[in-house]
Design an enzyme around this catalytic site. Structure first.
Site, mmCIF file in Angstrom:
data_model
loop_
_atom_site.group_PDB
_atom_site.id
_atom_site.type_symbol
_atom_site.label_atom_id
_atom_site.label_comp_id
_atom_site.label_asym_id
_atom_site.label_seq_id
_atom_site.Cartn_x
_atom_site.Cartn_y
_atom_site.Cartn_z
ATOM 1 C CD1 TRP A 154 -3.104 -1.158 0.617
ATOM 2 C CD2 TRP A 154 -1.722 -2.409 1.837
ATOM 3 N NE1 TRP A 154 -3.706 -2.375 0.818
ATOM 4 C CE2 TRP A 154 -2.890 -3.164 1.557
ATOM 5 C CE3 TRP A 154 -0.706 -3.006 2.598
ATOM 6 C CZ2 TRP A 154 -3.061 -4.481 2.013
ATOM 7 C CZ3 TRP A 154 -0.884 -4.301 3.051
ATOM 8 C CH2 TRP A 154 -2.048 -5.017 2.755
ATOM 9 C CG HIS A 190 -6.626 -1.174 3.298
ATOM 10 N ND1 HIS A 190 -6.021 -2.389 3.452
ATOM 11 C CD2 HIS A 190 -6.259 -0.447 4.395
ATOM 12 C CE1 HIS A 190 -5.321 -2.407 4.581
ATOM 13 N NE2 HIS A 190 -5.455 -1.239 5.168
ATOM 14 N NE ARG A 216 -4.161 1.194 -1.737
ATOM 15 C CZ ARG A 216 -4.525 0.005 -2.207
ATOM 16 N NH1 ARG A 216 -3.975 -0.444 -3.317
ATOM 17 N NH2 ARG A 216 -5.398 -0.731 -1.572
ATOM 18 C CD GLN A 230 -9.987 -1.004 -0.986
ATOM 19 O OE1 GLN A 230 -10.058 -0.926 0.238
ATOM 20 N NE2 GLN A 230 -8.953 -1.559 -1.606
ATOM 21 C CB VAL A 273 -7.319 -12.875 5.515
ATOM 22 C CG1 VAL A 273 -8.563 -12.044 5.777
ATOM 23 C CG2 VAL A 273 -6.538 -12.354 4.332
ATOM 24 C CB ALA A 327 -12.361 -9.900 6.030
HETATM 25 N N1 DAH Z 1 -7.550 -4.346 1.883
HETATM 26 C C1 DAH Z 1 -7.120 -5.067 0.730
HETATM 27 C C2 DAH Z 1 -6.574 -4.077 -0.293
HETATM 28 O O1 DAH Z 1 -6.786 -2.965 -0.225
HETATM 29 C C3 DAH Z 1 -8.257 -5.840 0.129
HETATM 30 C C4 DAH Z 1 -8.666 -6.964 1.003
HETATM 31 C C5 DAH Z 1 -8.059 -8.203 0.867
HETATM 32 C C6 DAH Z 1 -9.598 -6.767 2.015
HETATM 33 C C7 DAH Z 1 -8.402 -9.242 1.683
HETATM 34 C C8 DAH Z 1 -9.988 -7.815 2.839
HETATM 35 C C9 DAH Z 1 -9.360 -9.044 2.673
HETATM 36 O O2 DAH Z 1 -10.879 -7.667 3.813
HETATM 37 O O3 DAH Z 1 -9.718 -10.076 3.493
HETATM 38 O O4 DAH Z 1 -5.879 -4.459 -1.170
#
Ligand code: DAH
Length: 359
Positions: A154, A190, A216, A230, A273, A327
């Site tokens: 990120w 995010h 970003r 998102q 995760v 998630a």
């Molecule tokens: N936060 C991640 C991103 O911005 C996307 C994401 C991936 C969110 C896996 C989630 C997850 O909740 O379980 O790239």
């Protein structure tokens, strides 16, 4: 012989220019150029009786005056006609009214609204969180420690340190201090930090989605913007599992694309995760044969997901033995691009009406 042609010309042109309607103009034409009694006509008729010298002098002058008056009359007539047709148009009550152009929702707003509706129907609640976020919520609490290479996933816009927060450390509890110590501010990269914020104040079972704007620090191209959206998803309970996840998103994509959608889960890595997944749907345009949209692969990558990491539960104050959850996070622009066949993410904020008006 003396004839005051200048005076005649001045008077005639003055009258012509002051005329208000075609009838008065015709009267003037007759007054000056009328076949029998027109003032100019009479002068021309008297030419043959003049001396040779006078004829030579006045002949051309009279002719040119005649042409000048004819031109002035003609111009005036055209002007009167134009004026009267304008006048008529403005009072024609049988003309259809001018259509008032109405605005409408931006394509991103439309897709977000649809996503909210689908998840609401699946019994999810809608939650929002701050766009200016602390390093703690955006990273640390999501199991992305400082100096961990995962942070490079990120690219971040950092904000200037909030001095007030750091100066008041004394009265804070231990866990608050931990947060403040890593409370460098940033624009959230995010929507995942809202997972922590929500779990800090709620007990399972629950299921939420979090739509929102993210940022970003990146170069832009057809699929990257510094500012996009998102939708985060989080479902936590005593025995939530990946099968539940697969059912929920299967139902979601079926309703979003209005057809049966084949889903594929691929192993991937996100620090918050375990296991982490990448979710693909069989290309909704070519059905998997391969086309421009899926870059000939037959599949579209649509979200990151996984089972909530025990460390994330811990950071939120849960005992990780008590709960399980899934998630996910999807990019709103990406979904809109697939749904409406939009080739370049930068079009959304281009402000180009030719783009917006197609929706
Ligand atoms: N936060 C991640 C991103 O911005 C996307 C994401 C991936 C969110 C896996 C989630 C997850 O909740 O379980 O790239």
């Amino acid at each position: 012989m003396r004839i005051d042609l200048e005076k005649l010309k001045k008077e005639a042109l003055g009258l012509i220019s002051g005329v208000k309607d075609a009838k008065a103009l015709e009267d003037l034409r007759i007054k000056y150029l009328g076949r029998t009694n027109g003032e100019l006509t009479k002068l021309m008729k008297s030419l043959p009786k003049m001396s040779l010298a006078d004829r030579r002098k006045f002949g051309p002058l009279l002719n040119s005056l005649k042409r000048e008056l004819e031109a002035a009359l003609e111009n005036k007539l055209a002007a009167l006609k134009a004026q009267s047709s304008k006048l008529k148009a403005s009072i024609d009550i049988t003309m259809p009214g001018k259509k008032v152009s109405l605005g409408h929702l931006h394509p991103l707003t439309m897709v977000e609204k649809e996503i909210r509706e689908i998840f609401t129907a699946l019994n999810f609640s809608i939650v929002e969180g701050p766009e200016v976020e602390s390093e703690y919520y955006n990273f640390d609490a999501l199991n992305i420690p400082k100096d961990h290479p995962a942070r490079e996933m990120w690219d971040t816009f950092w904000l200037r340190q909030n001095e007030q927060l750091t100066n008041n450390k004394k009265q804070l509890t231990k866990s608050e201090k931990l947060k403040v110590n890593s409370s460098k501010l940033l624009l959230r990269t995010h929507t995942s930090p809202v997972q922590i914020r929500y779990m800090e104040t709620h007990q399972p079972p629950f299921q939420i989605i979090v739509p929102g704007r993210v940022f970003r620090y990146e170069a832009t191209d057809v699929s990257h913007e510094t500012n996009f959206h998102q939708v985060e998803g989080l479902m936590v309970g005593k025995d939530i599992n990946l099968a539940n996840f697969k059912f929920v998103i299967g139902e979601f994509f079926k309703r979003l694309f209005k057809k049966n959608v084949v889903i594929r889960l691929r192993p991937s890595y996100f620090p918050f995760v375990e296991p982490g997944l990448e979710v693909d749907v069989k290309c909704v345009r070519c059905g998997g044969k391969g086309c421009g949209l899926c870059k000939e692969s037959g599949w579209l990558e649509v979200m990151g997901a996984g089972m909530v990491h025990p460390k994330v539960f811990e950071a939120a104050g849960y005992n990780p033995r008590d709960f399980r959850g899934f998630a996910f996070g999807l990019g709103l622009e990406r979904i809109a691009m697939i749904k409406y066949n939009i080739p370049d993410i930068r079009l959304f904020y281009s402000g180009d009406l030719r783009f917006i008006k197609q929706f």
